[in-house]
Structure formats: structure tokens, C-alpha cells
Design a protein around this motif. Structure first.
Motif, PDB file in Angstrom:
ATOM      1  N   MET A   1       0.852  -1.191   0.000  1.00 49.06           N
ATOM      2  CA  MET A   1       0.000   0.000   0.000  1.00 49.06           C
ATOM      3  C   MET A   1       0.886   1.238   0.000  1.00 49.06           C
ATOM      4  SD  MET A   1      -2.880   1.170   2.774  1.00 49.06           S
ATOM      5  CE  MET A   1      -3.883  -0.259   2.393  1.00 49.06           C
ATOM      6  N   THR A   2       0.575   2.219  -0.862  1.00 46.05           N
ATOM      7  CA  THR A   2       1.391   3.416  -0.909  1.00 46.05           C
ATOM      8  C   THR A   2       1.014   4.359   0.223  1.00 46.05           C
ATOM      9  OG1 THR A   2      -0.194   4.478  -2.369  1.00 46.05           O
ATOM     10  CG2 THR A   2       1.602   3.276  -3.404  1.00 46.05           C
ATOM     11  N   SER A   3       1.953   5.270   0.545  1.00 44.28           N
ATOM     12  CA  SER A   3       1.710   6.231   1.604  1.00 44.28           C
ATOM     13  C   SER A   3       0.553   7.150   1.237  1.00 44.28           C
ATOM     14  CB  SER A   3       2.971   7.076   1.842  1.00 44.28           C
ATOM     15  OG  SER A   3       2.672   8.211   2.608  1.00 44.28           O
ATOM     16  N   GLU A   4      -0.173   7.616   2.230  1.00 46.95           N
ATOM     17  CA  GLU A   4      -1.337   8.449   1.951  1.00 46.95           C
ATOM     18  C   GLU A   4      -0.945   9.838   1.470  1.00 46.95           C
ATOM     19  OE1 GLU A   4      -2.099  10.377   6.338  1.00 46.95           O
ATOM     20  OE2 GLU A   4      -3.705   9.444   5.248  1.00 46.95           O
ATOM     21  N   LEU A   5       0.346  10.165   1.528  1.00 44.73           N
ATOM     22  CA  LEU A   5       0.757  11.492   1.148  1.00 44.73           C
ATOM     23  C   LEU A   5       1.362  11.545  -0.238  1.00 44.73           C
ATOM     24  CD1 LEU A   5       2.300  12.610   4.550  1.00 44.73           C
ATOM     25  CD2 LEU A   5       0.051  13.125   3.645  1.00 44.73           C
ATOM     26  N   THR A   6       1.401  10.441  -0.962  1.00 45.97           N
ATOM     27  CA  THR A   6       1.958  10.462  -2.303  1.00 45.97           C
ATOM     28  C   THR A   6       0.953  11.041  -3.275  1.00 45.97           C
ATOM     29  OG1 THR A   6       1.196   8.230  -2.749  1.00 45.97           O
ATOM     30  CG2 THR A   6       3.428   8.470  -1.891  1.00 45.97           C
ATOM     31  N   ARG A 228      -2.712  17.769   7.477  1.00 48.68           N
ATOM     32  CA  ARG A 228      -2.262  16.904   8.579  1.00 48.68           C
ATOM     33  C   ARG A 228      -1.793  17.754   9.771  1.00 48.68           C
ATOM     34  NH1 ARG A 228      -4.155  13.984   5.228  1.00 48.68           N
ATOM     35  NH2 ARG A 228      -5.857  14.564   6.608  1.00 48.68           N
ATOM     36  N   VAL A 229      -1.110  18.860   9.468  1.00 44.67           N
ATOM     37  CA  VAL A 229      -0.660  19.754  10.536  1.00 44.67           C
ATOM     38  C   VAL A 229      -1.862  20.386  11.217  1.00 44.67           C
ATOM     39  CG1 VAL A 229       0.548  21.910  11.018  1.00 44.67           C
ATOM     40  CG2 VAL A 229       1.596  20.206   9.511  1.00 44.67           C
ATOM     41  N   ARG A 230      -2.857  20.788  10.441  1.00 43.67           N
ATOM     42  CA  ARG A 230      -4.070  21.357  11.028  1.00 43.67           C
ATOM     43  C   ARG A 230      -4.736  20.351  11.958  1.00 43.67           C
ATOM     44  NH1 ARG A 230      -9.464  22.210   7.541  1.00 43.67           N
ATOM     45  NH2 ARG A 230      -9.238  19.934   7.624  1.00 43.67           N
ATOM     46  N   ASP A 231      -4.816  19.086  11.538  1.00 45.07           N
ATOM     47  CA  ASP A 231      -5.407  18.048  12.391  1.00 45.07           C
ATOM     48  C   ASP A 231      -4.629  17.912  13.700  1.00 45.07           C
ATOM     49  OD1 ASP A 231      -7.220  17.613  10.381  1.00 45.07           O
ATOM     50  OD2 ASP A 231      -6.241  15.800   9.621  1.00 45.07           O
ATOM     51  N   TYR A 232      -3.303  17.934  13.571  1.00 45.78           N
ATOM     52  CA  TYR A 232      -2.464  17.778  14.767  1.00 45.78           C
ATOM     53  C   TYR A 232      -2.669  18.959  15.716  1.00 45.78           C
ATOM     54  CZ  TYR A 232       1.565  16.581  17.636  1.00 45.78           C
ATOM     55  OH  TYR A 232       2.382  16.235  18.698  1.00 45.78           O
ATOM     56  N   MET A 233      -2.744  20.171  15.159  1.00 42.82           N
ATOM     57  CA  MET A 233      -2.924  21.357  16.003  1.00 42.82           C
ATOM     58  C   MET A 233      -4.305  21.376  16.643  1.00 42.82           C
ATOM     59  SD  MET A 233      -1.018  24.225  13.599  1.00 42.82           S
ATOM     60  CE  MET A 233      -1.238  25.569  14.773  1.00 42.82           C
ATOM     61  N   THR A 234      -5.285  20.758  15.992  1.00 43.50           N
ATOM     62  CA  THR A 234      -6.630  20.672  16.569  1.00 43.50           C
ATOM     63  C   THR A 234      -6.627  19.757  17.787  1.00 43.50           C
ATOM     64  OG1 THR A 234      -7.671  21.038  14.406  1.00 43.50           O
ATOM     65  CG2 THR A 234      -9.024  20.016  16.124  1.00 43.50           C
ATOM     66  N   VAL A 245       4.302  21.291  13.760  1.00 48.99           N
ATOM     67  CA  VAL A 245       4.646  20.927  12.382  1.00 48.99           C
ATOM     68  C   VAL A 245       5.604  19.746  12.374  1.00 48.99           C
ATOM     69  CG1 VAL A 245       5.913  21.687  10.330  1.00 48.99           C
ATOM     70  CG2 VAL A 245       4.189  23.179  11.349  1.00 48.99           C
ATOM     71  N   ASP A 246       6.674  19.845  13.169  1.00 48.91           N
ATOM     72  CA  ASP A 246       7.653  18.759  13.222  1.00 48.91           C
ATOM     73  C   ASP A 246       7.020  17.462  13.713  1.00 48.91           C
ATOM     74  OD1 ASP A 246       9.670  20.406  12.290  1.00 48.91           O
ATOM     75  OD2 ASP A 246      10.374  20.967  14.287  1.00 48.91           O
ATOM     76  N   SER A 247       6.182  17.567  14.731  1.00 48.74           N
ATOM     77  CA  SER A 247       5.560  16.372  15.304  1.00 48.74           C
ATOM     78  C   SER A 247       4.583  15.733  14.310  1.00 48.74           C
ATOM     79  CB  SER A 247       4.825  16.730  16.599  1.00 48.74           C
ATOM     80  OG  SER A 247       5.716  17.254  17.564  1.00 48.74           O
ATOM     81  N   ALA A 248       3.795  16.558  13.625  1.00 52.87           N
ATOM     82  CA  ALA A 248       2.821  16.026  12.674  1.00 52.87           C
ATOM     83  C   ALA A 248       3.513  15.333  11.509  1.00 52.87           C
ATOM     84  CB  ALA A 248       1.926  17.157  12.159  1.00 52.87           C
ATOM     85  N   LEU A 249       4.559  15.948  10.975  1.00 49.17           N
ATOM     86  CA  LEU A 249       5.261  15.360   9.837  1.00 49.17           C
ATOM     87  C   LEU A 249       6.003  14.094  10.244  1.00 49.17           C
ATOM     88  CD1 LEU A 249       6.601  18.550   8.029  1.00 49.17           C
ATOM     89  CD2 LEU A 249       4.501  17.266   7.610  1.00 49.17           C
ATOM     90  N   ALA A 250       6.537  14.076  11.465  1.00 45.49           N
ATOM     91  CA  ALA A 250       7.192  12.864  11.954  1.00 45.49           C
ATOM     92  C   ALA A 250       6.174  11.744  12.148  1.00 45.49           C
ATOM     93  CB  ALA A 250       7.914  13.150  13.267  1.00 45.49           C
ATOM     94  N   LEU A 251       4.983  12.101  12.615  1.00 47.06           N
ATOM     95  CA  LEU A 251       3.937  11.107  12.836  1.00 47.06           C
ATOM     96  C   LEU A 251       3.550  10.428  11.515  1.00 47.06           C
ATOM     97  CD1 LEU A 251       1.853   9.810  14.773  1.00 47.06           C
ATOM     98  CD2 LEU A 251       0.330  11.730  14.240  1.00 47.06           C
ATOM     99  N   TYR A 252       3.555  11.199  10.436  1.00 50.48           N
ATOM    100  CA  TYR A 252       3.183  10.649   9.129  1.00 50.48           C
ATOM    101  C   TYR A 252       4.401  10.238   8.300  1.00 50.48           C
ATOM    102  CZ  TYR A 252      -1.637  11.878  10.027  1.00 50.48           C
ATOM    103  OH  TYR A 252      -2.900  11.945  10.569  1.00 50.48           O
TER     104      TYR A 252
END
Length: 338
Positions: A1-6, A228-234, A245-252
């Protein structure tokens, strides 16, 4: 399965609504692709001054760079209705005939992935684009006859990610071909600044620049990462924006260079399992349990563009930059590779 961000992943309705809300509605709002935007502006203004339909337009380039958005803008800025379809949906000439015969004068017809249209429909399109008519065959065998059907003037906007798959007669009938290129980081920063404003997000420029740097030169990916960053900040409202930003991108699993999970898996397999190559794409795919076409179409172009992989007659080879990116030391024999 490909990454959801591609960028090659099919978009679900929520993603489409999200992206639709962020689409610019005119050329003046469109960020990046300055050469193509300037050429389109001249084409549309000249057509308006001459009171004629604009020439047929072909937009070519990788996914996510704004081909669909520009097609919508062509209709909007020329004040014309827009009809949208796609190459795979036109599976035979009858589908195209039904589509063309229902057009109103001056309408803009957008066909996405036009290179995937059926060859019989493609041949019918030649005459429609050039003379605004089609020939409909009635009956079969010796009793078959051709009935010409006049079409109202229209503008065809075709979008393709594979220009080489278009037949030359079709490609030559477009009055203008715009080649879209990957975005620079500063252009993606402008895209993200506009998107953050529309979404009501208070994210400082350094944090947006970090997202831009990991977006693979693609606005669609940039906006998706912003979501994704907006979701994390919510979920974590008290976390500082840059940390979020760093945490959200690392999570994904999006690393500082923009590689996602699949990219890193392919690169690590190439280096650790195959000693840096050369190795065929099929062997890489089997080792990862992925589809070879996904690796070749989605992963390879980015890794090659980043200078982390090269294609050779014997197979794929990791560059010295790839070893450095993974914090590994290449074998002594490969120290001088690229």
C-alpha cells in the motif's frame, strides 16, 4: 500500500472538498508556473479581443501541479461553461460522440488523463478539434453509412502526465501546450501561506517553510501536509506551531527531505538488501511486497530527482548521497559512485 501522502493516490471526497476550497479561481490568484500562466493569459485575452473561442490547450506535467485548476481557470477567466471528463471514462467512440454532441457553443471541455482515452475515440477527436464536426457511423457491413454531425465551437483542455503516450496527430492539433514544472520551495511557501490564511491557521513563516521543504515540489502534497498539521494542532491546541509541524510530519513519516515511508523503504532495501545495486525494479518490489508499477511510477521519479537513485542498464543503483541520507557508509568499492 502506498503512503497516503503520495501524489498518485486516488483522492477521497473529503480530500477533493478540501483541495477544491483552496483552488485559485483566476490566473491572478494562481501561484507558480509563471511562464505557463503568462502564455495562457495572452491566449485568453487575444481570444476575447477577437470574439472567438480560445485555441485547444494541452497541459502536461506530473500529478499535483495544477493542471485541473488551470483548466477551471481557463473556463472562469474566459467566461465560459466547463464540462469535465477523463480519458478512462471515454472507452469507445460512442462515449466521445455523446459528450461532444451535448456541448453548447463556446463551452470548455476538460479531459483529464487524455492519453488514456480509447484509440477509436482519439481518432474521432482529430476531426472534432480541427473542423468542429464528427462522422457517426450508422449500420454495419456493406449497408453502413456515415452521417456528419456539426459541432458548436468549443475549447478542449487536455491534461496528461504522459505526453509521450499521446499520438502525434492528436498532440499536433492543440494550439498551445503548457509544460508544468515542479515548484521551488519559495513558491510552495506562497501556496501554503495562502492556504493557511483561507483555513484560518496561524502558522509562522518558518513553520510553513518547513512544510514547503518537505512537499516534493508539489502543491497538492503541500496542501495535504498542511491538512495533517491542522489536524495535529486541533488535537494538540497548546503545542507551539513549529513543534506541531515537526511532530505532525514525523507522525506521518515525512522526513526533512520529503521522503515518506515508501520512499525510505525502497531506498533502504536498495542499500541494505542489495548493497546499493544494481538491482531490477521487480526484485525491489518483491522484497518490499509492493507493486512494481507503484515503485516505478510513484517512488523512482522523486528519488532520481533528489539524486538518491540512478537508473542504469543493469538496474537501479543508490548514489553516495543515498548512503549519507540513511547515515550509512557505502562499501569501499562504491565510495566514488556519483
Amino acid at each position: 500500500m502506498t503512503s497516503e501522502l503520495t501524489s498518485a493516490e486516488p483522492l477521497d471526497p473529503a480530500e477533493l472538498d478540501f483541495e477544491g476550497a483552496l483552488r485559485p479561481s483566476s490566473l491572478s490568484e494562481f501561484v507558480g508556473q509563471r511562464r505557463v500562466v503568462g502564455q495562457l493569459d495572452l491566449l485568453l485575452r487575444a481570444a476575447e479581443m477577437d470574439s472567438r473561442t480560445p485555441d485547444h490547450i494541452l497541459l502536461a506535467g506530473p500529478p499535483g501541479l495544477g493542471k485541473t485548476t488551470l483548466a477551471m481557470i481557463v473556463a472562469h477567466d474566459s467566461g465560459r461553461a466547463l464540462r469535465m471528463s477523463s480519458g478512462p471514462a471515454i472507452s469507445h467512440a460512442g462515449d466521445l460522440a455523446a459528450l461532444l454532441s451535448s456541448l453548447v457553443p463556446g463551452e470548455v471541455l476538460f479531459i483529464d488523463e487524455i492519453h488514456r482515452m480509447a484509440r477509436s475515440a482519439e481518432e474521432m477527436l482529430y476531426l472534432a478539434m480541427e473542423d468542429f464536426r464528427i462522422d457517426i457511423m450508422v449500420g454495419k457491413g456493406v449497408g453502413a453509412s456515415s452521417i456528419p454531425l456539426e459541432l458548436p465551437p468549443f475549447t478542449l483542455v487536455g491534461a496528461t502526465t504522459r505526453t509521450g503516450l499521446l499520438a502525434n496527430p492528436l498532440r499536433d492539433r492543440f494550439g498551445f501546450t503548457g509544460h508544468l514544472e515542479f515548484y521551488e520551495t519559495d513558491e510552495l511557501l506562497q501556496v501554503l501561506t495562502r492556504s493557511a490564511s483561507l483555513l484560518g491557521l496561524d502558522i509562522p513563516q518558518p513553520a510553513l517553510a518547513e512544510i514547503a521543504g518537505r512537499s516534493r515540489g508539489t502543491p497538492r502534497i503541500a496542501n495535504r501536509l498542511l491538512r495533517r498539521v491542522r489536524d495535529y494542532m486541533t488535537v494538540h491546541p497548546h503545542e507551539e506551531a513549529r513543534t506541531a509541524v515537526d511532530s505532525a510530519l514525523a507522525l506521518y513519516d515525512v522526513d526533512p527531505r520529503g521522503l515518506d515511508r515508501l520512499d525510505t523503504s525502497v531506498l533502504r532495501a536498495l542499500v541494505e538488501r542489495f548493497g546499493g545495486g544494481p538491482v531490477g525494479v521487480s526484485s525491489l518490489a518483491v522484497s518490499l511486497g509492493e507493486d512494481a508499477e507503484t515503485i516505478e511510477a510513484v517512488v523512482e521519479p522523486f528519488l532520481i530527482r533528489e539524486g538518491l537513485m540512478v537508473r542504469t542498464p543493469r538496474g537501479r543503483v543508490a548514489t553516495s548521497e543515498a548512503w549519507k541520507h540513511l547515515n550509512l557508509t557505502p562499501p569501499a568499492a562504491d565510495q566514488t559512485l556519483l
